[in-house]
Design a protein around this motif. Sequence first.
Motif, mmCIF file in Angstrom:
data_model
loop_
_atom_site.group_PDB
_atom_site.id
_atom_site.type_symbol
_atom_site.label_atom_id
_atom_site.label_comp_id
_atom_site.label_asym_id
_atom_site.label_seq_id
_atom_site.Cartn_x
_atom_site.Cartn_y
_atom_site.Cartn_z
ATOM 1 N N GLY A 9 -2.583 70.660 10.051
ATOM 2 C CA GLY A 9 -1.837 69.488 10.493
ATOM 3 C C GLY A 9 -2.442 68.171 10.027
ATOM 4 N N ILE A 10 -1.579 67.187 9.842
ATOM 5 C CA ILE A 10 -1.996 65.833 9.476
ATOM 6 C C ILE A 10 -1.740 64.924 10.676
ATOM 7 N N TYR A 11 -2.740 64.130 11.014
ATOM 8 C CA TYR A 11 -2.606 63.204 12.138
ATOM 9 C C TYR A 11 -2.209 61.818 11.623
ATOM 10 N N ILE A 12 -0.961 61.441 11.822
ATOM 11 C CA ILE A 12 -0.390 60.123 11.470
ATOM 12 C C ILE A 12 -0.377 59.883 9.966
ATOM 13 N N ASP A 13 -1.545 59.950 9.334
ATOM 14 C CA ASP A 13 -1.677 59.622 7.914
ATOM 15 C C ASP A 13 -2.400 60.762 7.212
ATOM 16 N N GLU A 14 -2.088 60.982 5.931
ATOM 17 C CA GLU A 14 -2.698 62.081 5.186
ATOM 18 C C GLU A 14 -4.208 61.950 5.094
ATOM 19 N N ARG A 15 -4.716 60.741 5.221
ATOM 20 C CA ARG A 15 -6.163 60.549 5.177
ATOM 21 C C ARG A 15 -6.831 61.040 6.450
#
Length: 385
Positions: free
Chosen positions: A91-97
Amino acid sequence: MKFLPLVWANLFHKKTRLILTLLSLIAAFMLFGLLQAVSVLFSSGADFVGANRLITQAKVSFTQPLPLSLLTRIESVPGVARVAWSQFFGGIYIDERNFFAQFAVDPERLLDAYPEWILPAEQREAFTRTRTGAIVGRKLADKYGFKIGDKVPLKSFIFTRKDGGSSWEWDVVGIFDGKDDDWAGRSNLMYLNFGQFDEARQFGQGSAGVYIVRVDNPDDSERIAKAIDTQFENSPDETKTQTEKDWNLSFVRQIGDIGLIVTGILGAVFFTILLVIGNTMSQAVRERIPEFAVLKTLGFSDGQVTGLVLAEALLLCFVGAAIGMVFAIGAAKGVSGALNGAPVAVQPIVWAQAFVTMLLLAFAVGIFPALRARRLQIVDALAGR
């Protein structure tokens, strides 16, 4: 020590050349410290895990899921204390970074398999009964400010929901710590309740990525691993069971042989530095041949002159290495932040390796100019011959 001022003054014979040489050394040892820190991280990650755990995956690849129906048969193997399962969520949280590892797990089984994670009893109970529940490592919670009661949106790049969406929402019901500083340093991950995940995902229901097998006696690990794999031979779900250390190492090797890569890069860098610094020292001695002749005239022995040149090479390499390693500490902190808090640090073993490398480099670049200074004849040197 009484000759240190003389050696120090000789270093500044050509200030511009000294600065450029030091910059080369600083860059080389900063790279050395950083790459060795990364290499130590990968190797220590394998050594760090518990000796009493095995990982069972599909024989073909760890990306191929295994059915949960295998659970009871694995548990029936003599010597197995507890079995858990885990599925990487991606999973990605808000932004890919903002990527960090998440795993869908059975709450009770996970914490039995990993007693190194410390979670208060009431939070453990909440994780078990909350189907949308998640627990967050302390290090991860500190980084993103997660707290109990928060809702964390994650967009999975692997699993979609039955409604076709890839966005999932999880309720933080607990924050776990490590049993000691080492485990606390690796608490940069999240665990999700498998019940909600398995029920809502579009594909793969009733399966998991790997089984985590906790054994009573680590000395029986080889026997237990063989017994597990034997059960599923010639079946649609053949397995491969390894110690957790070996499994982690095989996972790292999917990237490549980190040690060999690091050695190759550093070998090329230091071979170049050897040529550069060696040429610098040779030129410095050649320019000061009359000075060495004067020193011999004043009573300096051949051994003392040799020692002065070697000391100059050692001091040059020591200063460059020390500054470079200090910069490596800062670079490692930057890399650690970029890797979501992964414990990339310049460990004492890296300092020891840098010290030995510095001594070898100093000897290699200083020995031939020192021997030349030792062999020079006073009359020939003063006459410019």
